[in-house]
Design an enzyme around this catalytic site. Structure first.
Site, PDB file in Angstrom:
ATOM      1  N   ARG A  25       0.905  -1.280  -0.004  1.00 52.50           N
ATOM      2  CA  ARG A  25       0.111   0.054   0.030  1.00 52.50           C
ATOM      3  C   ARG A  25       0.875   1.412   0.051  1.00 52.50           C
ATOM      4  O   ARG A  25       0.503   2.229   0.708  1.00 52.50           O
ATOM      5  CB  ARG A  25      -0.964  -0.119   1.282  1.00 52.50           C
ATOM      6  CG  ARG A  25      -1.815  -1.410   1.186  1.00 52.50           C
ATOM      7  CD  ARG A  25      -2.985  -1.078   2.301  1.00 52.50           C
ATOM      8  NE  ARG A  25      -2.085  -1.370   3.566  1.00 52.50           N
ATOM      9  CZ  ARG A  25      -1.995  -2.525   4.091  1.00 52.50           C
ATOM     10  NH1 ARG A  25      -2.036  -3.928   3.558  1.00 52.50           N
ATOM     11  NH2 ARG A  25      -1.231  -2.592   5.320  1.00 52.50           N
ATOM     12  N   TYR A  73      -7.462  -0.056 -14.797  1.00 54.55           N
ATOM     13  CA  TYR A  73      -8.352  -0.039 -15.826  1.00 54.55           C
ATOM     14  C   TYR A  73      -9.681  -0.202 -15.136  1.00 54.55           C
ATOM     15  O   TYR A  73      -9.802  -1.423 -14.469  1.00 54.55           O
ATOM     16  CB  TYR A  73      -7.957  -1.364 -16.837  1.00 54.55           C
ATOM     17  CG  TYR A  73      -8.721  -1.474 -17.988  1.00 54.55           C
ATOM     18  CD1 TYR A  73      -8.502  -1.012 -19.149  1.00 54.55           C
ATOM     19  CD2 TYR A  73      -9.914  -2.309 -18.011  1.00 54.55           C
ATOM     20  CE1 TYR A  73      -9.413  -0.976 -20.293  1.00 54.55           C
ATOM     21  CE2 TYR A  73     -10.751  -2.614 -18.989  1.00 54.55           C
ATOM     22  CZ  TYR A  73     -10.382  -1.864 -20.248  1.00 54.55           C
ATOM     23  OH  TYR A  73     -11.160  -2.136 -21.431  1.00 54.55           O
ATOM     24  N   SER A  74     -10.816   0.293 -15.828  1.00 50.90           N
ATOM     25  CA  SER A  74     -11.996   0.275 -14.944  1.00 50.90           C
ATOM     26  C   SER A  74     -12.838  -0.666 -15.814  1.00 50.90           C
ATOM     27  O   SER A  74     -13.260  -0.202 -16.693  1.00 50.90           O
ATOM     28  CB  SER A  74     -12.617   1.375 -14.533  1.00 50.90           C
ATOM     29  OG  SER A  74     -13.756   1.268 -14.024  1.00 50.90           O
ATOM     30  N   ARG A  80     -19.355  -7.712 -14.579  1.00 48.45           N
ATOM     31  CA  ARG A  80     -17.840  -8.092 -14.622  1.00 48.45           C
ATOM     32  C   ARG A  80     -17.843  -8.985 -13.244  1.00 48.45           C
ATOM     33  O   ARG A  80     -16.691  -9.599 -13.230  1.00 48.45           O
ATOM     34  CB  ARG A  80     -17.023  -6.739 -14.247  1.00 48.45           C
ATOM     35  CG  ARG A  80     -17.497  -6.095 -12.785  1.00 48.45           C
ATOM     36  CD  ARG A  80     -16.689  -4.876 -12.407  1.00 48.45           C
ATOM     37  NE  ARG A  80     -17.300  -4.134 -11.405  1.00 48.45           N
ATOM     38  CZ  ARG A  80     -16.781  -2.928 -10.761  1.00 48.45           C
ATOM     39  NH1 ARG A  80     -15.538  -2.738 -11.071  1.00 48.45           N
ATOM     40  NH2 ARG A  80     -17.039  -2.394  -9.838  1.00 48.45           N
ATOM     41  N   LEU A  91      11.734   4.426  -4.709  1.00 46.85           N
ATOM     42  CA  LEU A  91      12.639   3.390  -4.839  1.00 46.85           C
ATOM     43  C   LEU A  91      12.636   2.533  -3.656  1.00 46.85           C
ATOM     44  O   LEU A  91      12.866   1.384  -3.482  1.00 46.85           O
ATOM     45  CB  LEU A  91      14.188   3.837  -5.205  1.00 46.85           C
ATOM     46  CG  LEU A  91      15.251   2.871  -5.396  1.00 46.85           C
ATOM     47  CD1 LEU A  91      14.695   1.833  -6.585  1.00 46.85           C
ATOM     48  CD2 LEU A  91      16.371   3.542  -5.821  1.00 46.85           C
ATOM     49  N   ARG A 147       8.702 -10.058  -3.485  1.00 46.27           N
ATOM     50  CA  ARG A 147       8.114 -10.555  -4.409  1.00 46.27           C
ATOM     51  C   ARG A 147       9.067 -11.225  -5.406  1.00 46.27           C
ATOM     52  O   ARG A 147       8.759 -12.060  -6.191  1.00 46.27           O
ATOM     53  CB  ARG A 147       7.106  -9.721  -5.190  1.00 46.27           C
ATOM     54  CG  ARG A 147       6.138  -9.007  -4.202  1.00 46.27           C
ATOM     55  CD  ARG A 147       5.254 -10.059  -3.639  1.00 46.27           C
ATOM     56  NE  ARG A 147       4.017  -9.735  -3.036  1.00 46.27           N
ATOM     57  CZ  ARG A 147       3.253 -10.381  -2.388  1.00 46.27           C
ATOM     58  NH1 ARG A 147       3.326 -11.560  -2.409  1.00 46.27           N
ATOM     59  NH2 ARG A 147       2.319  -9.808  -1.596  1.00 46.27           N
TER      60      ARG A 147
END
Length: 301
Positions: free
Chosen positions: A114, A121-122, A196, A213, A223
């Site tokens: 966060r 994209y909606s 959707r 950064l 990750r």
């Protein structure tokens, strides 16, 4: 294809019309601007913009000093010092903005970090493409028997074929119904924001993701780790290759101290000192739990 024709045309136009600038630039990062790096079967990452370089980190750290106090060798040493002692603020002087195309279930893991600015994209306003992540056979793995959130060995033969068929057919069936629900042909059609909800978690979404950064390194430490889920790890690996060219001194320090280093507890340091003094330390005499001892042995043995 990962890039749509419109996206490719935009990239080609931007690369064909470079703009002069007085701001500091990173030659390594300039080579990545507006280039898409393919990830998974339909995904990609591409650099939209960036700010700062290795010099921006040392400049912030030396805010009280003049330029005459610095040199290339000093810059690298200072960056390693900052990384080694967890002085994070100077690394926040650099930022990167990425355009990422990724499966929804990967996005839900990613968004747990966060510390970035995100615009996705909606599907309330637009219709998602018929693009789903279908794992390669070698990545169809069974549940691990020792790790509740990990994978075991890859499925084989008929079992792998059966699972692949389920993934493909279920994805396409859900998308067929999605299209039919929002269709305007002789019917009112369901609102896109409701239609959707029928789509599977392996459908692709896209977002712009901007992060400094320091927080990017935190994301990559988790990750790009070998224990991370494969589908997000390959995105992190692709970003690592970009960051390596953008801030080579900072990335080398990150690779050494964060990715290649280890944190030891007070008990672990005490045990290490006793071992170096010649004592035969065991889990029973270490003061650590079995899990802690197993992790400690993984570092020192």
């Amino acid at each position: 294809m990962p890039l749509s024709p419109d996206q490719q045309a935009e990239i080609d136009d931007l690369r064909a019309n470079p703009q002069p600038t007085l701001r500091a630039v990173s030659p390594g990062m300039e080579q990545h601007l507006y280039k898409a790096h393919d990830v998974l079967d339909h995904g990609f990452i591409r650099v939209i913009d960036y700010m700062g370089d290795d010099n921006a980190i040392t400049q912030a750290a030396r805010v009280s000093y003049g330029k005459g106090t610095k040199s290339v060798s000093n810059d690298e040493g200072l960056i390693r010092y900052l990384m080694r002692h967890w002085h994070s603020t100077p690394f926040e002087m650099c930022e990167i903005k990425l355009h990422v195309k990724l499966p929804v279930f990967v996005a839900r893991q990613w968004i747990r970090h966060r510390t970035a600015n995100v615009n996705e994209y909606s599907a309330r306003y637009s219709i998602l493409d018929r693009e789903f992540y279908i794992p390669a056979p070698e990545h169809l793995a069974a549940q691990s028997v020792v790790n509740n959130q990990g994978r075991g060995e890859a499925l084989q033969g008929e079992e792998a074929a059966r699972v692949l068929e389920f993934l493909k057919s279920d994805s396409n069936r859900a998308y067929d119904h999605y299209q039919q629900m929002i269709s305007q042909d002789d019917q009112q059609g369901l609102a896109r924001e409701l239609a959707r909800m029928n789509l599977p978690a392996n459908i692709y979404t896209q977002w712009y993701w901007k992060v400094d950064l320091h927080n990017l390194f935190h994301f990559l430490r988790l990750r790009a780790d070998a224990h991370a889920q494969y589908e997000i790890r390959v995105y992190a690996d692709a970003i690592c290759e970009v960051v390596k060219d953008w801030v080579p001194f900072a990335y080398a320090a990150f690779e050494d101290y964060r990715m290649g280093g280890a944190n030891l507890s007070g008990k672990a340091i005490d045990c290490l000192k006793r071992m170096l003094a010649g004592e035969d330390v065991t889990q029973e005499t270490s003061g650590m739990s079995k899990g802690e001892w197993r992790e400690f042995e993984g570092i020192v043995r």
